[in-house]
Scaffold this active site. Structure first.
Site, PDB file in Angstrom:
ATOM      1  N   THR A  93      -6.497   2.177  -3.612  1.00 18.32           N
ATOM      2  CA  THR A  93      -6.674   0.705  -3.690  1.00 18.32           C
ATOM      3  C   THR A  93      -6.220   0.363  -5.195  1.00 18.32           C
ATOM      4  O   THR A  93      -6.136  -0.781  -5.378  1.00 18.32           O
ATOM      5  CB  THR A  93      -8.147   0.354  -3.760  1.00 18.32           C
ATOM      6  OG1 THR A  93      -8.811   1.295  -4.783  1.00 18.32           O
ATOM      7  CG2 THR A  93      -8.626   0.728  -2.313  1.00 18.32           C
ATOM      8  N   THR A  98       0.860  -1.219   0.178  1.00 17.00           N
ATOM      9  CA  THR A  98       0.127   0.072   0.032  1.00 17.00           C
ATOM     10  C   THR A  98       0.752   1.258  -0.035  1.00 17.00           C
ATOM     11  O   THR A  98       1.885   1.268   0.682  1.00 17.00           O
ATOM     12  CB  THR A  98      -0.953   0.145   1.256  1.00 17.00           C
ATOM     13  OG1 THR A  98      -1.679  -1.047   1.130  1.00 17.00           O
ATOM     14  CG2 THR A  98      -1.919   1.309   1.248  1.00 17.00           C
ATOM     15  N   GLU A 145      -4.200 -14.547   2.259  1.00 16.21           N
ATOM     16  CA  GLU A 145      -4.583 -13.724   3.400  1.00 16.21           C
ATOM     17  C   GLU A 145      -5.861 -13.704   3.804  1.00 16.21           C
ATOM     18  O   GLU A 145      -6.295 -13.813   4.983  1.00 16.21           O
ATOM     19  CB  GLU A 145      -3.865 -12.379   2.908  1.00 16.21           C
ATOM     20  CG  GLU A 145      -4.054 -11.451   4.011  1.00 16.21           C
ATOM     21  CD  GLU A 145      -3.801  -9.876   3.498  1.00 16.21           C
ATOM     22  OE1 GLU A 145      -3.685  -9.074   4.412  1.00 16.21           O
ATOM     23  OE2 GLU A 145      -3.982  -9.503   2.268  1.00 16.21           O
TER      24      GLU A 145
END
Length: 261
Positions: free
Chosen positions: A130, A124, A244
């Site tokens: 995003t 990030t 994840e």
């Protein structure tokens, strides 16, 4: 593959016995001190729980993603905090799925033994939101090294890791056919990087979850630390994020919470 309800009962009971040594009072004290549950994490590593997804040939138990999900779920069900350790599982998975044989042999046995922690992943950035394909951190090949410049944000557990997975752009966005091309992933040895082209600054937050902003200024990474093919890193990262999400969902179930993303 269908799993019977009691398939992991022995695993759950063993984890329960470990977690019993770290009651609610332990975690309340950790939270009050805004500290990291070092003793708890050390116990999980020593018992081999965090190497569940590492194949036996590299010193792990090779139990797979389902068992890893059960482990994190059970930690939270028993009152622990699996958020302090889940990165060790899915970041290792990036290396396991996409790394070379030499990289696996170099790192995975030491991760399995608890000698190395790989709890941090730097993707990030503060200005790209995003849309990961627009990230601005660059890694330029110069001889036998890549030189990294840029910035990352909301990067957790850096202070409790030896290795970090880094996603950077190796081919400018203007020179690729698809915007997801030209991104590469690297293993960063944090002991060699911090203070030598990498700066970490903690971000104050409202809960006891350590996170940071990271700055790269001509950080040199050995070319051998490139994972997989140059330019194919976006696909590798997506593979890791799938694991994840599965593991984090298991944590929420263990906590008694459901979430929609």
């Amino acid at each position: 593959m269908e799993h019977h309800a009691d398939q992991f009962q022995e695993l759950r009971e063993a984890l329960g016995a470990l977690c019993a040594d770290f009651p609610d009072e332990y975690f309340r004290k950790i939270d009050q001190q805004r500290a990291y549950p070092t003793e708890f994490v050390d116990a999980l590593i020593k018992a081999g729980w965090l190497s569940a997804m590492i194949p036996q040939e590299f010193g792990g138990s090779g139990l797979g993603l389902t068992a890893a999900s059960v482990i994190l779920e059970e930690i939270n069900r028993r009152g622990g905090n699996s958020g302090a350790v889940h990165g060790q599982m899915y970041n290792m998975g990036t290396l396991l799925r996409s790394g070379s044989q030499a990289q696996k042999e170099r790192y995975l046995p030491r991760i399995a033994r608890g000698e190395l922690r790989i709890q941090s992943m730097a993707v990030t950035e503060p200005t790209t939101g995003t849309d990961t394909t627009k990230l601005k951190t660059t890694a330029v090949r110069r001889g036998d090294r890549y030189v990294v410049n840029g910035q990352k944000v909301w990067i957790s557990r850096v202070q409790h890791s030896d290795l970090m997975i880094l996603l950077a752009r190796t081919t400018p966005l203007t020179e690729v056919r698809k915007k997801s091309d030209g991104l590469s992933i690297f293993i960063v040895d944090l002991h060699q990087a911090i203070g030598r082209g990498m700066v970490v600054r903690a971000i104050p937050n409202m809960v006891n979850h350590e996170t940071n902003e990271v700055f790269f200024d001509d950080l040199e990474i050995p070319a051998e630390n490139l994972i997989g093919e140059e330019g194919a890193g976006f696909r590798y990262i997506l593979d890791g994020l799938n694991a994840e999400r599965t593991l984090i969902a298991a944590e929420c179930i263990g906590d008694g919470h459901w979430f929609v993303d």
